[in-house]
Design an enzyme around this catalytic site. Structure first.
Site, PDB file in Angstrom:
ATOM      1  N   LEU A 176      20.054 -16.005 -48.369  1.00  0.00           N
ATOM      2  CA  LEU A 176      20.715 -15.392 -49.482  1.00  0.00           C
ATOM      3  C   LEU A 176      22.036 -15.363 -49.585  1.00  0.00           C
ATOM      4  O   LEU A 176      22.966 -14.414 -49.523  1.00  0.00           O
ATOM      5  CB  LEU A 176      20.148 -13.922 -49.882  1.00  0.00           C
ATOM      6  CG  LEU A 176      20.138 -13.700 -51.290  1.00  0.00           C
ATOM      7  CD1 LEU A 176      19.124 -14.628 -52.147  1.00  0.00           C
ATOM      8  CD2 LEU A 176      19.871 -12.331 -51.495  1.00  0.00           C
ATOM      9  N   ASP A 177      22.516 -16.694 -49.675  1.00  0.00           N
ATOM     10  CA  ASP A 177      24.013 -16.935 -49.594  1.00  0.00           C
ATOM     11  C   ASP A 177      24.633 -16.453 -50.815  1.00  0.00           C
ATOM     12  O   ASP A 177      24.183 -16.678 -51.705  1.00  0.00           O
ATOM     13  CB  ASP A 177      24.191 -18.345 -49.498  1.00  0.00           C
ATOM     14  CG  ASP A 177      25.860 -18.620 -49.119  1.00  0.00           C
ATOM     15  OD1 ASP A 177      26.355 -18.531 -48.191  1.00  0.00           O
ATOM     16  OD2 ASP A 177      26.330 -19.112 -50.139  1.00  0.00           O
ATOM     17  N   ASP A 207      20.436 -20.158 -44.441  1.00  0.00           N
ATOM     18  CA  ASP A 207      20.965 -18.967 -45.160  1.00  0.00           C
ATOM     19  C   ASP A 207      20.280 -18.166 -46.010  1.00  0.00           C
ATOM     20  O   ASP A 207      20.383 -18.965 -47.136  1.00  0.00           O
ATOM     21  CB  ASP A 207      22.418 -19.203 -45.659  1.00  0.00           C
ATOM     22  CG  ASP A 207      23.317 -17.919 -45.993  1.00  0.00           C
ATOM     23  OD1 ASP A 207      24.492 -18.018 -46.101  1.00  0.00           O
ATOM     24  OD2 ASP A 207      22.507 -16.666 -46.015  1.00  0.00           O
ATOM     25  N   ASP A 237      19.099  -9.282 -48.759  1.00  0.00           N
ATOM     26  CA  ASP A 237      19.408 -10.059 -47.453  1.00  0.00           C
ATOM     27  C   ASP A 237      18.448  -9.850 -46.583  1.00  0.00           C
ATOM     28  O   ASP A 237      17.509 -10.904 -46.113  1.00  0.00           O
ATOM     29  CB  ASP A 237      20.787  -9.679 -46.634  1.00  0.00           C
ATOM     30  CG  ASP A 237      22.255 -10.230 -47.405  1.00  0.00           C
ATOM     31  OD1 ASP A 237      23.052  -9.526 -47.117  1.00  0.00           O
ATOM     32  OD2 ASP A 237      22.106 -11.172 -48.039  1.00  0.00           O
ATOM     33  N   GLU A 282      25.464 -24.100 -43.745  1.00  0.00           N
ATOM     34  CA  GLU A 282      26.121 -24.297 -45.184  1.00  0.00           C
ATOM     35  C   GLU A 282      26.854 -25.487 -44.930  1.00  0.00           C
ATOM     36  O   GLU A 282      26.807 -26.498 -46.035  1.00  0.00           O
ATOM     37  CB  GLU A 282      27.376 -23.021 -45.361  1.00  0.00           C
ATOM     38  CG  GLU A 282      26.498 -21.660 -45.363  1.00  0.00           C
ATOM     39  CD  GLU A 282      27.537 -20.520 -45.319  1.00  0.00           C
ATOM     40  OE1 GLU A 282      28.568 -20.456 -44.372  1.00  0.00           O
ATOM     41  OE2 GLU A 282      27.503 -19.736 -46.214  1.00  0.00           O
ATOM     42  N   ASP A 297      28.836  -9.318 -41.592  1.00  0.00           N
ATOM     43  CA  ASP A 297      28.797  -8.806 -43.015  1.00  0.00           C
ATOM     44  C   ASP A 297      27.874  -7.622 -43.106  1.00  0.00           C
ATOM     45  O   ASP A 297      26.692  -7.458 -42.589  1.00  0.00           O
ATOM     46  CB  ASP A 297      28.233  -9.945 -43.894  1.00  0.00           C
ATOM     47  CG  ASP A 297      29.200 -11.084 -44.106  1.00  0.00           C
ATOM     48  OD1 ASP A 297      30.413 -10.871 -43.862  1.00  0.00           O
ATOM     49  OD2 ASP A 297      28.763 -12.248 -44.445  1.00  0.00           O
ATOM     50  N   GLU A 312      21.315 -17.035 -40.838  1.00  0.00           N
ATOM     51  CA  GLU A 312      22.547 -16.043 -40.730  1.00  0.00           C
ATOM     52  C   GLU A 312      22.366 -14.770 -40.401  1.00  0.00           C
ATOM     53  O   GLU A 312      23.226 -14.062 -40.152  1.00  0.00           O
ATOM     54  CB  GLU A 312      23.359 -16.583 -42.319  1.00  0.00           C
ATOM     55  CG  GLU A 312      24.798 -15.757 -42.073  1.00  0.00           C
ATOM     56  CD  GLU A 312      25.487 -15.630 -43.346  1.00  0.00           C
ATOM     57  OE1 GLU A 312      24.703 -15.132 -44.237  1.00  0.00           O
ATOM     58  OE2 GLU A 312      26.551 -15.884 -43.256  1.00  0.00           O
ATOM     59  N   GLU A 313      21.251 -14.293 -40.905  1.00  0.00           N
ATOM     60  CA  GLU A 313      20.908 -12.903 -40.872  1.00  0.00           C
ATOM     61  C   GLU A 313      20.460 -12.377 -39.322  1.00  0.00           C
ATOM     62  O   GLU A 313      20.552 -11.223 -38.982  1.00  0.00           O
ATOM     63  CB  GLU A 313      19.885 -12.493 -41.735  1.00  0.00           C
ATOM     64  CG  GLU A 313      20.337 -12.659 -43.211  1.00  0.00           C
ATOM     65  CD  GLU A 313      21.384 -12.111 -43.687  1.00  0.00           C
ATOM     66  OE1 GLU A 313      22.267 -12.455 -44.632  1.00  0.00           O
ATOM     67  OE2 GLU A 313      21.846 -10.911 -43.118  1.00  0.00           O
TER      68      GLU A 313
HETATM   69  P1  P6P Z   1      35.419 -15.884 -49.851  1.00  0.00           P
HETATM   70  C1  P6P Z   1      29.467 -16.052 -49.296  1.00  0.00           C
HETATM   71  O1  P6P Z   1      29.796 -14.947 -48.342  1.00  0.00           O
HETATM   72  C2  P6P Z   1      30.039 -17.271 -48.689  1.00  0.00           C
HETATM   73  O2  P6P Z   1      29.347 -17.479 -47.365  1.00  0.00           O
HETATM   74  C3  P6P Z   1      29.762 -18.482 -49.733  1.00  0.00           C
HETATM   75  O3  P6P Z   1      28.662 -18.292 -50.305  1.00  0.00           O
HETATM   76  C4  P6P Z   1      31.063 -18.416 -50.494  1.00  0.00           C
HETATM   77  O4  P6P Z   1      31.302 -19.837 -51.077  1.00  0.00           O
HETATM   78  C5  P6P Z   1      32.003 -17.915 -49.498  1.00  0.00           C
HETATM   79  O5  P6P Z   1      31.354 -17.312 -48.351  1.00  0.00           O
HETATM   80  C6  P6P Z   1      32.991 -16.910 -50.312  1.00  0.00           C
HETATM   81  O6  P6P Z   1      33.965 -16.581 -49.279  1.00  0.00           O
HETATM   82  O7  P6P Z   1      36.133 -15.608 -48.521  1.00  0.00           O
HETATM   83  O8  P6P Z   1      35.998 -16.567 -50.826  1.00  0.00           O
HETATM   84  O9  P6P Z   1      34.664 -14.467 -50.274  1.00  0.00           O
END
Ligand code: P6P
Length: 338
Positions: free
Chosen positions: A116-117, A114, A70, A275, A64, A93-94
């Site tokens: 800043l998810d 993670d 982040d 996650e 990403d 994650e970073e």
């Molecule tokens: P998509 C955000 O990037 C994440 O890791 C989660 O927070 C979120 O639920 C999911 O991915 C969203 O993924 O493919 O629906 O954009």
């Protein structure tokens, strides 16, 4: 009257943790995590005025594009955890590689997070969150984190939204909620022994339907069932795209959250260590189900998975018996043993 104007006996996070454990290092760990959540909350609050929106020009372990927030959130967590003196290995994650804490500051915990998810949402002011899981060190090497979710000693998330709310649980314990009181800068206990709604709660399904064409037939059939209503009862679709927001709503209101393995993401998209496993511990210990759906040749439980790499992925189907049962029925009809 004046004595009621302030809570002179605030039920803080530290007090709760000390009531649950005599392990002072665990108290120090939760304090360090809470400090990082306060710092991240402050950075998220200031993003608009402090030019913290937008890209930082680098990419993370997921590939990403990294946002400025982040990187700032990641720095805040790493610095707080290293200086807590109770961690040995950090996985973020970073960061592609694990962070090995210098020996003079090393302690007995390994933390995966993670920071800043959901940060792809940050520039449009949609809520984001931090997710974390904690394991005890074995040998002080990264393999200490490649263990089943059953060995996770505590896990949780912090939601940065209308409130800054920390939800966490110790293994084999209850799920508790704490809100940051900005007037005292402390997380105070606001939700006690959180339970997934016993009847399944509101009829809400939460998934990225843009992936519909990639799903296996039982998942397609289950989502179609939700769309068409079940036993004459309609469902609503809710999908924020920030896991913390979607899981927090599912835990509080009910319904089901689905991010399955599919043709596009054969192992699912979400990360197991920071996650899947932490959210599974929360949902299961609140009385819900955290299933992998059909994965590795069977219907499994997320909390029983063991990562084979620190950033490995897993499918996630989380909710109550009612709605996860709809998914299971669709697998049974397809001849899958459930
Ligand atoms: P998509 C955000 O990037 C994440 O890791 C989660 O927070 C979120 O639920 C999911 O991915 C969203 O993924 O493919 O629906 O954009």
């Amino acid at each position: 009257f004046w004595r009621e104007s302030m809570d002179s006996d605030a039920p803080t996070l530290s007090r709760y943790v000390m009531s649950q454990t005599k392990d002072s290092e665990l108290v120090l760990l939760l304090n360090a995590l809470a400090t990082s959540f306060k710092l991240i909350a402050s950075a998220v609050r200031r993003a608009g005025v402090a030019q913290l929106y937008g890209l930082a020009g680098e990419v993370n372990s997921t590939g990403d594009d990294q946002k400025k927030l982040d990187i700032m959130s990641n720095d805040m967590m790493i610095n707080a955890l290293i200086n807590s003196g109770v961690c040995s290995i950090l996985v973020s994650e970073e960061n592609e590689e694990p962070i090995i804490v210098p020996v003079d500051k090393a302690g007995k915990f390994c933390v995966a997070f993670d920071p800043l998810d959901g940060s792809s949402n940050i520039d449009c002011n949609v809520s984001v969150g931090t997710i974390f899981s904690v394991f005890e060190k074995k040998d002080g090497v990264v393999e200490d984190l490649l263990r089943s979710g059953e060995e996770c000693i505590c896990a949780g998330y912090c939601a940065y939204s209308s409130a800054v709310e920390l939800v966490f649980t110790f293994k084999d314990s209850t799920v508790e909620g704490f809100c940051l009181d900005p007037t005292i800068g402390e997380f105070v206990h606001t939700r006690f022994n959180m339970q997934f709604p016993a009847d399944g709660g509101k009829r809400i399904y939460s998934c990225n339907e843009g992936n519909f064409i990639h799903w296996d037939q039982p998942i397609k059939d289950a989502v179609d069932a939700f769309k068409n209503g079940i036993e004459g009862k309609p469902y609503s679709a809710r999908y924020v795209g920030s896991m913390v927001a979607d899981i927090h709503r599912t835990l509080l209101y009910g319904g089901i959250y689905i991010y399955p393995a599919d043709k596009k993401s054969p192992k699912g998209k979400l990360r197991m260590l920071y996650e899947g496993i932490p959210m599974a511990l929360i949902i299961e210990q609140a009385g819900g189900i955290a299933s992998t759906g059909y994965f590795n040749g069977k219907i499994g439980e997320v909390s029983k998975l063991t990562p084979d790499a620190i950033h490995c992925k897993c499918p996630i189907i989380m909710g109550g018996h009612r709605d996860v049962g709809v998914v299971y029925d669709c697998y049974k009809k397809a001849g899958v043993e459930v």
